[in-house]
Scaffold this active site. Structure first.
Site, mmCIF file in Angstrom:
data_model
loop_
_atom_site.group_PDB
_atom_site.id
_atom_site.type_symbol
_atom_site.label_atom_id
_atom_site.label_comp_id
_atom_site.label_asym_id
_atom_site.label_seq_id
_atom_site.Cartn_x
_atom_site.Cartn_y
_atom_site.Cartn_z
ATOM 1 C CG ASN A 1 -6.497 -0.719 1.369
ATOM 2 O OD1 ASN A 1 -5.993 -0.408 0.498
ATOM 3 N ND2 ASN A 1 -6.307 -1.173 2.486
ATOM 4 C CB CYS B 1 -0.999 -0.006 1.351
ATOM 5 S SG CYS B 1 -2.000 -1.415 1.280
ATOM 6 C CG HIS C 1 -3.139 3.263 1.943
ATOM 7 N ND1 HIS C 1 -3.622 2.991 0.749
ATOM 8 C CD2 HIS C 1 -3.231 2.139 2.866
ATOM 9 C CE1 HIS C 1 -4.231 1.467 0.901
ATOM 10 N NE2 HIS C 1 -3.849 1.157 2.074
HETATM 11 N N1 ACO Z 1 -18.198 -8.285 9.632
HETATM 12 C C1 ACO Z 1 -18.762 -8.499 10.891
HETATM 13 N N2 ACO Z 1 -18.029 -9.013 11.855
HETATM 14 C C2 ACO Z 1 -16.730 -8.942 11.740
HETATM 15 C C3 ACO Z 1 -16.196 -8.931 10.437
HETATM 16 C C4 ACO Z 1 -16.895 -8.319 9.371
HETATM 17 N N3 ACO Z 1 -16.762 -7.991 8.189
HETATM 18 N N4 ACO Z 1 -14.962 -8.998 10.523
HETATM 19 C C5 ACO Z 1 -14.802 -9.165 11.709
HETATM 20 N N5 ACO Z 1 -15.586 -9.327 12.444
HETATM 21 C C6 ACO Z 1 -15.991 -9.534 13.775
HETATM 22 C C7 ACO Z 1 -14.966 -10.420 14.399
HETATM 23 O O1 ACO Z 1 -15.149 -11.947 14.219
HETATM 24 C C8 ACO Z 1 -14.897 -10.177 15.910
HETATM 25 O O2 ACO Z 1 -16.043 -11.201 16.590
HETATM 26 P P1 ACO Z 1 -15.999 -11.614 18.032
HETATM 27 O O3 ACO Z 1 -15.716 -10.506 18.816
HETATM 28 O O4 ACO Z 1 -17.070 -12.463 18.099
HETATM 29 O O5 ACO Z 1 -14.844 -12.661 17.767
HETATM 30 C C9 ACO Z 1 -15.433 -8.749 15.876
HETATM 31 O O6 ACO Z 1 -15.907 -8.626 14.678
HETATM 32 C C10 ACO Z 1 -14.185 -8.075 16.332
HETATM 33 O O7 ACO Z 1 -12.795 -8.227 15.371
HETATM 34 P P2 ACO Z 1 -11.636 -7.530 15.408
HETATM 35 O O8 ACO Z 1 -10.740 -8.038 14.374
HETATM 36 O O9 ACO Z 1 -11.178 -7.418 16.621
HETATM 37 O O10 ACO Z 1 -12.261 -6.090 14.881
HETATM 38 P P3 ACO Z 1 -11.408 -4.569 14.883
HETATM 39 O O11 ACO Z 1 -12.277 -3.658 15.950
HETATM 40 O O12 ACO Z 1 -10.033 -4.888 15.086
HETATM 41 O O13 ACO Z 1 -11.700 -4.133 13.561
HETATM 42 C C11 ACO Z 1 -10.424 -3.756 11.178
HETATM 43 C C12 ACO Z 1 -11.342 -4.976 12.339
HETATM 44 C C13 ACO Z 1 -11.678 -3.158 10.722
HETATM 45 C C14 ACO Z 1 -10.143 -4.951 10.363
HETATM 46 C C15 ACO Z 1 -9.751 -3.179 12.107
HETATM 47 O O14 ACO Z 1 -8.709 -3.889 13.075
HETATM 48 C C16 ACO Z 1 -8.765 -2.274 11.148
HETATM 49 O O15 ACO Z 1 -9.282 -1.564 10.511
HETATM 50 N N6 ACO Z 1 -7.360 -2.677 11.079
HETATM 51 C C17 ACO Z 1 -6.570 -1.861 10.075
HETATM 52 C C18 ACO Z 1 -6.317 -2.799 9.136
HETATM 53 C C19 ACO Z 1 -6.179 -2.482 7.549
HETATM 54 O O16 ACO Z 1 -6.747 -1.075 7.575
HETATM 55 N N7 ACO Z 1 -5.704 -3.095 6.899
HETATM 56 C C20 ACO Z 1 -5.858 -2.699 5.495
HETATM 57 C C21 ACO Z 1 -4.426 -3.090 4.872
HETATM 58 S S1 ACO Z 1 -2.928 -2.368 5.777
HETATM 59 C C22 ACO Z 1 -3.049 -0.989 4.929
HETATM 60 O O17 ACO Z 1 -3.669 -0.703 4.107
HETATM 61 C C23 ACO Z 1 -2.342 0.064 5.806
#
Ligand code: ACO
Length: 321
Positions: A278, A115, A248
């Site tokens: 993204n 990215c 980004h």
């Molecule tokens: N829909 C519904 N529920 C979901 C989904 C979904 N798509 N994905 C995960 N969950 C659930 C999980 O199963 C979990 O459930 P549980 O509590 O029953 O176990 C709950 O949601 C929480 O999951 P987490 O992974 O802890 O959620 P978090 O609050 O961390 O959010 C996210 C996840 C959105 C991916 C966040 O961590 C994030 O944005 N991280 C940055 C990652 C990113 O942007 N990556 C892009 C690539 S890197 C880059 O470009 C820089």
């Protein structure tokens, strides 16, 4: 003194927007409320089967070349940032050169920094131009991330989309790019990767994107703030002198945190994550082109571009448009 300045921008998104509810209808165990609340994403674009990164790049590049008012044969350097190349080789940049009908023997190669790829590619192109070795570069971010998503992994498949953005960067007596910084720390390679490869005619390992979302979130927030301040310091500029931040586009909460750290209000931040998701290396040039074409970004505006991605890699560019 030779400087490097953006002369034109272009972009392309394939097909029609795919909403969060469309993903639910396709069987992804998620909801519009969850995706919007955690990421800000409402729609993304997914390339139809057979449409490759080089094809998305071709359309974006033709638009950038037209906007720059030059012809394809005036391009003597092509750098494509992609993590989803058409092939293992030749490079997507070489394929793009052929698709654009360029036969002038200019250099063409890909950059792989996930990215952060567009900021890496732009920085490399700037150094070629400032050295005097090349006069006009086509710098492209192009991705079909939908091809490396595990559609049964709801934690990742809802986040990404496909697209391409391009700029023509040319030699100029007037400063364009004023400062840039690139960084990597490979010790974090396990929190975001596609840990597979091809050998002996088979995929070895896992061909899909894997991510520790919370670890990525924390890392991204820290380094994006740091690197934006770094390029400002290099240029002897203050956040208040920045017209636009183009980060980004991974997650609206990461973007808001970076803007807050710089003391910028969100009306000075270009965001496309809501509509595009993204698009990895394509996200920054896509956002830049959108804001140029809708009139928000105008000649003379001072802009910070910044990215972070797998590797981990991160970087920023401060430029006068
Ligand atoms: N829909 C519904 N529920 C979901 C989904 C979904 N798509 N994905 C995960 N969950 C659930 C999980 O199963 C979990 O459930 P549980 O509590 O029953 O176990 C709950 O949601 C929480 O999951 P987490 O992974 O802890 O959620 P978090 O609050 O961390 O959010 C996210 C996840 C959105 C991916 C966040 O961590 C994030 O944005 N991280 C940055 C990652 C990113 O942007 N990556 C892009 C690539 S890197 C880059 O470009 C820089």
């Amino acid at each position: 003194m030779i400087y490097a300045r953006i002369a034109g921008t272009g972009s392309h998104l394939p097909g029609e927007p795919v909403s969060n509810d469309d993903l639910v209808a396709r069987g992804v165990d998620t909801s519009d409320e969850w995706i919007v609340g955690r990421t800000g994403i409402r729609t993304r674009y997914l390339a139809p089967a057979g449409v490759s990164s080089s094809e998305l790049a071709r359309i974006a590049s033709e638009r950038a070349i037209e906007a720059a008012g030059c012809s394809a044969d005036d391009i003597d350097l092509i750098i494509v940032a992609t993590s989803t190349p058409d092939f293992i080789f030749p490079s997507t940049a070489a394929l793009l050169q052929a698709k654009l009908g360029i036969r002038n023997g200019g250099a063409a190669f890909d950059v792989q920094a996930v990215c952060s790829g567009f900021v890496y590619a732009l920085t490399v192109a700037e150094k070629f131009i400032r050295s005097g070795s090349h006069k006009r570069a086509l710098v492209v971010g192009a991705e079909v991330f939908s091809r490396i998503l595990d559609w049964s992994d709801r934690g990742t498949c809802v986040l990404f989309g496909d697209g391409a953005g391009a700029v023509v960067l040319e030699a100029s007596a007037v400063p364009g790019i004023r400062a840039s910084a690139l960084h990597a720390d490979g010790s974090h390679h396990e929190i975001l990767n596609v840990p597979g490869t091809v050998a002996a005619g088979q995929v070895i390992g896992d061909p899909f994107l894997r991510m520790d979302g919370q670890a990525v979130f924390k890392f991204a927030v820290k380094v994006l703030g740091d690197v934006a301040l770094e390029v400002l310091e290099q240029a002897g500029a203050l956040p208040a002198q920045v017209d636009w931040l183009i980060p980004h586009q991974a997650n609206i909460r990461i973007i808001q945190s970076t803007a807050k750290r710089l003391g910028l209000s969100m009306d000075r931040v270009i965001t496309t994550v809501e509509q595009h998701g993204n698009t990895s290396a394509a996200s920054i040039p896509l956002a830049l082109d959108l804001a140029v074409r809708d009139g928000r970004i105008r000649p003379g505006h001072r802009i910070i571009l910044e990215g972070v991605g797998g590797g981990f890699t991160w970087g920023a560019t401060l430029l006068d448009f």
